[in-house]
Every structure is written in structure tokens, then in C-alpha cells.
Design an enzyme around this catalytic site. Sequence first.
Site, PDB file in Angstrom:
ATOM      1  N   HIS A 140       0.823  -1.220   0.000  1.00  0.00           N
ATOM      2  CA  HIS A 140       0.000   0.000   0.000  1.00  0.00           C
ATOM      3  C   HIS A 140       0.846   1.255   0.000  1.00  0.00           C
ATOM      4  O   HIS A 140       0.406   2.302  -0.459  1.00  0.00           O
ATOM      5  CB  HIS A 140      -1.002  -0.029   1.153  1.00  0.00           C
ATOM      6  CG  HIS A 140      -2.131  -0.964   0.873  1.00  0.00           C
ATOM      7  ND1 HIS A 140      -2.117  -2.265   1.286  1.00  0.00           N
ATOM      8  CD2 HIS A 140      -3.243  -0.794   0.130  1.00  0.00           C
ATOM      9  CE1 HIS A 140      -3.210  -2.860   0.842  1.00  0.00           C
ATOM     10  NE2 HIS A 140      -3.911  -1.993   0.135  1.00  0.00           N
ATOM     11  N   ARG A 199     -10.214   4.520  -0.668  1.00  0.00           N
ATOM     12  CA  ARG A 199      -9.772   3.599   0.385  1.00  0.00           C
ATOM     13  C   ARG A 199      -9.985   4.290   1.735  1.00  0.00           C
ATOM     14  O   ARG A 199      -9.087   4.942   2.261  1.00  0.00           O
ATOM     15  CB  ARG A 199      -8.294   3.247   0.191  1.00  0.00           C
ATOM     16  CG  ARG A 199      -7.991   2.347  -1.004  1.00  0.00           C
ATOM     17  CD  ARG A 199      -6.488   2.053  -1.092  1.00  0.00           C
ATOM     18  NE  ARG A 199      -6.183   0.919  -1.934  1.00  0.00           N
ATOM     19  CZ  ARG A 199      -5.877   0.994  -3.229  1.00  0.00           C
ATOM     20  NH1 ARG A 199      -5.837   2.150  -3.841  1.00  0.00           N
ATOM     21  NH2 ARG A 199      -5.580  -0.103  -3.919  1.00  0.00           N
ATOM     22  N   ARG A 224     -15.126   2.599  -0.273  1.00  0.00           N
ATOM     23  CA  ARG A 224     -14.971   1.254   0.281  1.00  0.00           C
ATOM     24  C   ARG A 224     -14.936   1.357   1.794  1.00  0.00           C
ATOM     25  O   ARG A 224     -14.241   2.205   2.355  1.00  0.00           O
ATOM     26  CB  ARG A 224     -13.665   0.641  -0.228  1.00  0.00           C
ATOM     27  CG  ARG A 224     -13.371  -0.697   0.418  1.00  0.00           C
ATOM     28  CD  ARG A 224     -12.184  -1.363  -0.214  1.00  0.00           C
ATOM     29  NE  ARG A 224     -10.935  -0.781   0.219  1.00  0.00           N
ATOM     30  CZ  ARG A 224      -9.758  -1.166  -0.256  1.00  0.00           C
ATOM     31  NH1 ARG A 224      -9.686  -2.084  -1.189  1.00  0.00           N
ATOM     32  NH2 ARG A 224      -8.650  -0.630   0.182  1.00  0.00           N
ATOM     33  N   GLU A 228     -12.029  -9.908  -4.688  1.00  0.00           N
ATOM     34  CA  GLU A 228     -10.579  -9.971  -4.507  1.00  0.00           C
ATOM     35  C   GLU A 228     -10.136 -11.261  -3.834  1.00  0.00           C
ATOM     36  O   GLU A 228      -8.994 -11.380  -3.421  1.00  0.00           O
ATOM     37  CB  GLU A 228     -10.064  -8.737  -3.754  1.00  0.00           C
ATOM     38  CG  GLU A 228     -10.742  -8.456  -2.441  1.00  0.00           C
ATOM     39  CD  GLU A 228     -10.273  -7.159  -1.785  1.00  0.00           C
ATOM     40  OE1 GLU A 228      -9.223  -6.620  -2.151  1.00  0.00           O
ATOM     41  OE2 GLU A 228     -10.981  -6.699  -0.872  1.00  0.00           O
ATOM     42  N   ASN A 256      -5.096  -6.593  -6.913  1.00  0.00           N
ATOM     43  CA  ASN A 256      -3.888  -6.671  -6.079  1.00  0.00           C
ATOM     44  C   ASN A 256      -3.986  -7.869  -5.142  1.00  0.00           C
ATOM     45  O   ASN A 256      -3.086  -8.713  -5.083  1.00  0.00           O
ATOM     46  CB  ASN A 256      -3.720  -5.395  -5.245  1.00  0.00           C
ATOM     47  CG  ASN A 256      -3.805  -4.151  -6.089  1.00  0.00           C
ATOM     48  OD1 ASN A 256      -3.513  -4.195  -7.272  1.00  0.00           O
ATOM     49  ND2 ASN A 256      -4.215  -3.049  -5.489  1.00  0.00           N
ATOM     50  N   ASP A 257      -5.090  -7.930  -4.411  1.00  0.00           N
ATOM     51  CA  ASP A 257      -5.262  -9.074  -3.519  1.00  0.00           C
ATOM     52  C   ASP A 257      -5.609 -10.330  -4.304  1.00  0.00           C
ATOM     53  O   ASP A 257      -5.124 -11.420  -3.985  1.00  0.00           O
ATOM     54  CB  ASP A 257      -6.350  -8.783  -2.481  1.00  0.00           C
ATOM     55  CG  ASP A 257      -5.791  -7.992  -1.313  1.00  0.00           C
ATOM     56  OD1 ASP A 257      -4.673  -8.311  -0.875  1.00  0.00           O
ATOM     57  OD2 ASP A 257      -6.451  -7.050  -0.859  1.00  0.00           O
ATOM     58  N   ARG A 306       1.870 -10.319  -1.413  1.00  0.00           N
ATOM     59  CA  ARG A 306       2.158  -9.082  -2.150  1.00  0.00           C
ATOM     60  C   ARG A 306       3.147  -8.183  -1.422  1.00  0.00           C
ATOM     61  O   ARG A 306       3.682  -7.229  -1.966  1.00  0.00           O
ATOM     62  CB  ARG A 306       0.846  -8.312  -2.470  1.00  0.00           C
ATOM     63  CG  ARG A 306       0.116  -7.811  -1.271  1.00  0.00           C
ATOM     64  CD  ARG A 306      -1.287  -7.325  -1.607  1.00  0.00           C
ATOM     65  NE  ARG A 306      -1.363  -5.917  -1.922  1.00  0.00           N
ATOM     66  CZ  ARG A 306      -2.486  -5.202  -1.908  1.00  0.00           C
ATOM     67  NH1 ARG A 306      -3.637  -5.785  -1.620  1.00  0.00           N
ATOM     68  NH2 ARG A 306      -2.496  -3.931  -2.190  1.00  0.00           N
ATOM     69  N   CYS A 342     -10.567  -2.120  -9.840  1.00  0.00           N
ATOM     70  CA  CYS A 342      -9.937  -0.995  -9.143  1.00  0.00           C
ATOM     71  C   CYS A 342      -8.552  -1.352  -8.634  1.00  0.00           C
ATOM     72  O   CYS A 342      -7.884  -0.534  -8.016  1.00  0.00           O
ATOM     73  CB  CYS A 342     -10.815  -0.485  -8.011  1.00  0.00           C
ATOM     74  SG  CYS A 342     -11.118  -1.730  -6.755  1.00  0.00           S
TER      75      CYS A 342
HETATM   76  C1  PEP Z   1      -7.013  -4.749  -4.419  1.00  0.00           C
HETATM   77  O1  PEP Z   1      -6.797  -5.638  -3.597  1.00  0.00           O
HETATM   78  O2  PEP Z   1      -6.819  -4.884  -5.646  1.00  0.00           O
HETATM   79  C2  PEP Z   1      -7.513  -3.438  -3.985  1.00  0.00           C
HETATM   80  C3  PEP Z   1      -7.923  -2.540  -4.849  1.00  0.00           C
HETATM   81  O3  PEP Z   1      -7.492  -3.163  -2.657  1.00  0.00           O
HETATM   82  P1  PEP Z   1      -6.152  -2.889  -1.825  1.00  0.00           P
HETATM   83  O4  PEP Z   1      -5.020  -2.701  -2.792  1.00  0.00           O
HETATM   84  O5  PEP Z   1      -6.388  -1.671  -1.013  1.00  0.00           O
HETATM   85  O6  PEP Z   1      -6.006  -4.118  -1.016  1.00  0.00           O
HETATM   86 MG    MG Z   2      -7.536  -5.462  -1.575  1.00  0.00          MG
END
Ligand code: PEP
Ligand code: MG
Length: 540
Positions: free
Chosen positions: A188, A293, A329, A427, A450-451, A461, A498
Amino acid sequence: MKKVTGTSILKGIAIGRILFYQKREQQIKPVKVTDVRTEKKRYEEARKTAVLQLKELQKKAEKEVGPMDAGVFEAHAVMVEDEDYADSVLKIIETQQVNAEFAVAITGDDFFKMFSGMDDDFFKARAADVKDVSERLIDILSGKGNAGNLVNEPVIVVADELSPSETIQMDKGKLLGFVTRQGSANSHTAILAKTMDIPALIGVDIKKEWNGKTAIIDGYLGNLYIEPDKEIYNQMRAHLEEDQKAKALLRELRGKEDVTLDGKKIKLYANIGSVSDVASVLANDAAGIGLFRSEFLYLEAKDYPSEESQFQAYKAVAENMAGKEVIIRTLDIGADKQADYFQLEREENPAMGYRAIRICLEQPEIFKTQLRALLRASAFGNISIMYPMIISVEEVRKIKGIVESVKAELDAQEIPYGEFEQGIMIETPAAVMISDLLAEEVDFFSIGTNDLTQYILAIDRQNRKLDGIYDSHHPAVLRMIQMTVENGHKHGCQVGICGELAADPALTRTFLKMGIDELSVPPSLVLPIRKNIREMELGE
Ligand code: PEP
Ligand code: MG
């Protein structure tokens, strides 16, 4: 001149002075002092500085996130001025003939234990405050710092590691870039660098002696130059000017539609982490906000943000977006996003642990406070609410039940709220596999690649060693995205992305062909992706 390399997070150039940011020492050691009077005076001076800093922070919080943190900083200032606390520090200096840092650390510990042992939630919460205040005093006494407070002129921050909460607290206007030894490309902190549009390098062998020196980050090649020679300086300056010209050219795309040459339209939204990011969303002409976020509001705060302060933040975003959709979110805290006052236990597998919606369903009072703020703000703009880390239909039904109870509460109190849509993040692989069932429960999906990538590939990650094989283009990831779109659409559910993959120009065509309805990207990448879309022919 010295040149070192690292992994770049954002293509861009930053030129400026280095501020070496050192985290606080874990253990404050006692040092014998002979001049007790001078030591006491040092403490009194540090107290005055702390109060000044807190007043500044209070003003900054009011301006940037509404009255969000303001009250907390005021409370901290009162604590710094507390006579019992000061008496304890001065007594320890005098009787033990030790340095002020140590006396503050001991007093801080005693007060922390006293507050956290109390049988009252209000006083329990003060324990985190006292810890924070003591750390601030120690920082001032030892001349170290909290980069959030120290940054008075634009600087390149160099640090061993920066957490998301440290990064979000820095003054964006004064942060030219950052360089760290630790950190991963998918963390993040890296995402925040992209949202803030600042060049950042990770995995750099940093040195303390760079503090105060002029440096250049070349985010295209992943280089950091310390005391650059004239040739490199001129070359990088020219590069920076080219970048600025290219950005100016892209600005001509503001006001243009997000449509391919053969007429396929898509909604191009932006991701934000704070109220102040809205300026960049508007400057880059995103059609909406695809991911706010909200947990960053919690990371900026020193204690649970109140309903009122959250309401002000969400309302400000909704109003500034003037009717454009704003997807907020709900709290996605945990894993790498930690706030002390939540007092989350250390876990073996935090990414798969007690986080996000799991915390909200377990501690509904925290969730309800946020939902009340969101619903109230929905009366002032086009707000949609999105829930993170969903794995089951039962979770969604529970959430909807809580939302209904919040509505009933507001109705009973005659507090207005607007119409709002509800959606979920896709996710987890579980959510993908039951996306047909989930689609019947909600209005929209937003795919968090991402997740999703980390869970599909079983790759943490946060682990920089694995950045090389964290492959969001893996066929398993793309197939799961495709499956989500198909299931969503079959049941009348809009599907967006996203996660960071939404901004990958190599996949824009693929996503359009899949039928993705919306892409949400860092604000500075809206116009480059718009250019990409407008020059594309899908040929169907
Ligand atoms: C994701 O997981 O892709 C996402 C958008 O949320 P974050 O990156 O905040 O976990
Ligand atoms: Mg996420």
C-alpha cells in the site's frame, strides 16, 4: 556523484534535497546527567515544541481531511501540558539523574499501563494517545522525527521502511519522492506513491550520510543519484521538462469521452486515499471515483474517527465530485495497514487474517459508525458503498442487514440519507467462484486485482523477493476476471476493476473486449489510459 539502483514504483523524475527519516529507537536507554537543571529545561522546551507541532497538525488536519483529526491533536496538546505527567518526568530526571528521553519513556509506559488497565473504554483509548504523545516528546528531545512533522520544504524522503500510515501522514505538497530499503512493489505504500504521483524507489541500499544532500530519482531507470554531476543534473532536468510537456499535452484530453475509435465506451474512474486527492481527480478529469480507500482516514487518525468527522470527509468528497459517482470502500484495515489504536494482535498470516470486513462484522459498532457517516453523506452527492474481502453470500446478507438497521436508526432520528448502490470487491478466489450468486445480492462488483493476484498465485504481495513472480497477467488471473464479468453481467451487475492492473496499458484492450464496465486507476494515469482507449479499435 554516487549512483545506486532500486526498483521503481512510478515513472517520473524527482530532484531535491534528501531528508533521512529515521524511525524511533525501540528502546530508550538511560544516560547519566550531571546538570539536572539543564536536563529539566530541555524537557520544558520539548514540551513547548510539542504543543506548537500539535497545533500545526490540528490546522493541517482541519484543512486536509476536514475536522477529522483536529480534536485528537487538541487532546494530545492537553496531554503534553498535563501537570501529573510533567511532574513525573521532572521527578525522574531529578531523583535518578537521567536524560529527559528516558524519563519521558518511563512516564509514558507508566501512564500507558495505567490507562489501558482501566475498566472504561474512554480511558482505555487514552492509552494510545499517551503513547503517541510520549513518542513525540522523545522525537523532539532526540532530534529525530516523524517525517510528517519534519518536512518543511520539498524533500526526497529516504528511509529504511515506510508504512502506509507514515506515508499518508506526510505533507503531500512537500514530498518530492521517496526511497526505501524495504517494501514491495504491490504494498500500500507503493500504491500511495502512485496515487500521490510521486517517484519512488524501493530496495535501495540507503545511507544515513545522504541526509541533506541533493539527489535525483530517475523513476524510468530505477536510479538514484546522490550529489549528481552537472551532466546528469542537466539530463534529468531536461527529462523532467519533457515529462511536464507530455503532461500538458495529455491535459488536452480533459473533457473528452472515454470511447474507442469504433465506439466502445467505458467509465474511467480514479482511486483515492484521502479527501485532498479529489483535487487531482478533478484536474485529471476522471468520470468518477472508483475506489476511495476509507481506511486511510483511519490511518491518518490517532484514534477511531468519529461519525461526524467521517461524515464531513465523505460529504466533502461527494460534494466536490458534483454528482459524479463516488465509490467508497468501507474500512479495509489489517495486514500492512495498521493503526495502533485498533490494537490488532500480531498474526502469522495477516493477509489471510483478521482484517477488513471480518473486523467490521466482528465489531459492528465500528462498522455502524462508518455506515451512519456514509449514509448521511449520501444525501450530498452520488455515493456508492463497497465492501472489501468478501468470501460468502452470508457475509453480504449480514452486511445488508446491518445497513438496514442503520437506515432504521436514521429514519427514527429523522436524519436524511440519499439513494445509494451497494457493491463488493471481488478480490478472493472464493468470491470469483461464487460471483453468480453474489451478483444477485449487490448492484456492482469491483475487482481488486492486487489481492486477487496474491490469493490466486499464493504470493504474498508484501514480499519483495517475490515481486518478480507476482504476475497479474497470469492466465489464472485473467480467466478469473473474465469469469467475474460474465457472471456479473448475467445477473445485471456492473463490473469494474480498481486494482493496479486497471492502469496497465498492455491490458486495456483485453479488458474492453471482456466487457469491463469501469476501470479505476491512480488519478495521474486517467489521461494516459484515456489516450490509449481513444486510439484503439476493438474490431468486433
Ligand atoms: C485490491 O486488492 O486490488 C484493492 C484494490 O485493494 P487494496 O489494494 O487496497 O487491497
Ligand atoms: Mg484489496
